[in-house]
Design a protein around this motif. Structure first.
Motif, short mmCIF file in Angstrom:
data_model
loop_
_atom_site.label_atom_id
_atom_site.label_comp_id
_atom_site.label_asym_id
_atom_site.label_seq_id
_atom_site.Cartn_x
_atom_site.Cartn_y
_atom_site.Cartn_z
N ARG A 264 8.86 4.14 -3.14
CA ARG A 264 8.35 3.06 -2.29
C ARG A 264 7.08 2.53 -2.92
N PRO A 265 6.75 1.26 -2.70
CA PRO A 265 5.58 0.68 -3.37
C PRO A 265 4.29 1.43 -3.05
N LYS A 266 3.50 1.67 -4.07
CA LYS A 266 2.21 2.35 -3.91
C LYS A 266 1.20 1.74 -4.86
N SER A 267 -0.06 1.83 -4.46
CA SER A 267 -1.16 1.35 -5.30
C SER A 267 -1.57 2.43 -6.28
N THR A 268 -2.38 2.04 -7.27
CA THR A 268 -2.89 3.01 -8.24
C THR A 268 -3.72 4.08 -7.54
N THR A 269 -4.54 3.68 -6.59
CA THR A 269 -5.40 4.65 -5.92
C THR A 269 -4.57 5.63 -5.08
N GLN A 270 -3.48 5.17 -4.49
CA GLN A 270 -2.60 6.08 -3.77
C GLN A 270 -1.95 7.08 -4.73
N LEU A 271 -1.53 6.61 -5.89
CA LEU A 271 -0.92 7.51 -6.87
C LEU A 271 -1.93 8.54 -7.37
N VAL A 272 -3.17 8.11 -7.55
CA VAL A 272 -4.21 9.05 -7.96
C VAL A 272 -4.37 10.15 -6.91
N ALA A 273 -4.40 9.75 -5.64
CA ALA A 273 -4.58 10.73 -4.57
C ALA A 273 -3.39 11.67 -4.46
N LEU A 274 -2.17 11.14 -4.61
CA LEU A 274 -0.97 11.95 -4.43
C LEU A 274 -0.69 12.89 -5.61
#
Length: 322
Positions: A264-274
């Motif tokens: 599902r669409p995610k931002s760079t900052t979300q990917l960093v956190a996950l």
């Protein structure tokens, strides 16, 4: 309908808070309910529910205490204390507040939750310690081993909420945070569909506390108000399967993880956190995946969201199928 009067100053000073104790209480409520809201919760319940039920069977007084404390319309206040908001606390530090609850206060809170007299078996002075002991068991056995990943999910939710706040204002950020919660206008925030007297929060501290289980509740005390809410569905499915081994060998473990997360669409900052990877590393992986046409990007307000292309979907599914 219950609502809080929230003025501009209170909103401006509000904050998101990470609370290990709230995560443990949410896990306890999920174990007590015993039904899953999504596949991730089902996997977690399958792993921990039998031991939890065995512990309750061995300790009938604590089981009765829990039945009195967690009611459909109200939680016993001492079991769900409002976070202090003074920096992040450890689970042990937060749990001390429950352990130090005066016995008379615990009994009063339980009677309020029950809306009636306390059962005779609960007329004893060690109720706070019994509750703390059960929460400590839930934390140690079911939450702490997975806390670093859960924390990343919580941080990703905060990033997403903050981004929505910048795009849509508080009305957009708060609507749908929990069932029955929405911005009514005229400084009124509906916080539940149940009938409760309005609360005025002027001069108080307002906190939003995300948790990964699909649980939610409200708490307030001594000029502090908190909304405990479940992380968004895009992030909260904690049973996500790891990247397939074949895909990890093909792309490398870190890059494969990024590709799998972009279901599902995610931002760079979300990917960093996950992922727990650094911003530079995630950015490099996304560039390679973009160049390979395995992912695409689009702008949503002030954010750039990445998602898998058809080719990326085929690759993940093929590797997952072996």
């Amino acid at each position: 309908m219950g609502w809080w009067q929230v003025n501009a100053d209170t909103l401006a000073e509000s904050r998101f808070v990470v609370s290990p104790l709230a995560e443990a209480v949410a896990g306890l409520k999920l174990l007590e309910r015993g039904t899953a809201a999504h596949p991730g919760e089902r996997v977690w319940l399958d792993a921990h529910l039998p031991a939890y039920r065995e512990r309750k069977a061995e300790d009938p007084v604590t089981s009765l205490l829990l039945h009195a404390a967690l009611r459909p319309a109200w939680n016993a206040t001492f079991l769900t204390p409002t976070p202090t908001g003074a920096g992040e606390r450890t689970f042990e530090e937060e749990l001390l507040r429950i352990r130090r609850t005066p016995p008379g206060t615990a009994r009063t809170d339980l009677e309020e939750a029950l809306d009636g007299p306390l059962p005779t078996r609960l007329d004893r002075p060690d109720l706070p310690e019994l509750a703390a002991g059960l929460l400590e068991w839930v934390w140690t056995r079911t939450v702490a081993p997975d806390w670093p990943r859960r924390r990343r999910i919580i941080e990703a939710d905060v990033v997403a909420r903050t981004a929505r706040l910048g795009q849509d204002g508080w009305a957009g950020a708060l609507d749908g945070m929990r069932a029955g919660m929405r911005w009514l206008g005229q400084s009124r925030l509906q916080i539940t569909a149940h009938d409760h007297p309005p609360q005025k929060t002027a001069g108080a501290q307002l906190m939003f506390v995300p948790v990964t289980p699909r649980q939610s509740w409200l708490c307030w005390e001594s000029g502090r108000y908190a909304v405990v809410y479940p992380c968004s569905g895009v992030l909260a499915d904690t049973g996500r399967a790891p990247a397939p081994e074949a895909l990890r060998a093909l792309l490398g473990p870190a890059r494969a993880t990024v590709l799998v997360l972009l279901d599902r669409p995610k931002s760079t900052t979300q990917l960093v956190a996950l992922t727990g990877q650094g911003l530079g590393s995630v950015g490099r992986h996304l560039k390679v995946l973009l160049d390979a046409r395995l992912v695409q990007r689009r702008r949503a307000g002030r954010s750039v969201l990445y998602y898998r292309t058809a080719a990326g979907e085929v690759l993940v599914e093929a590797q997952g199928d072996g």
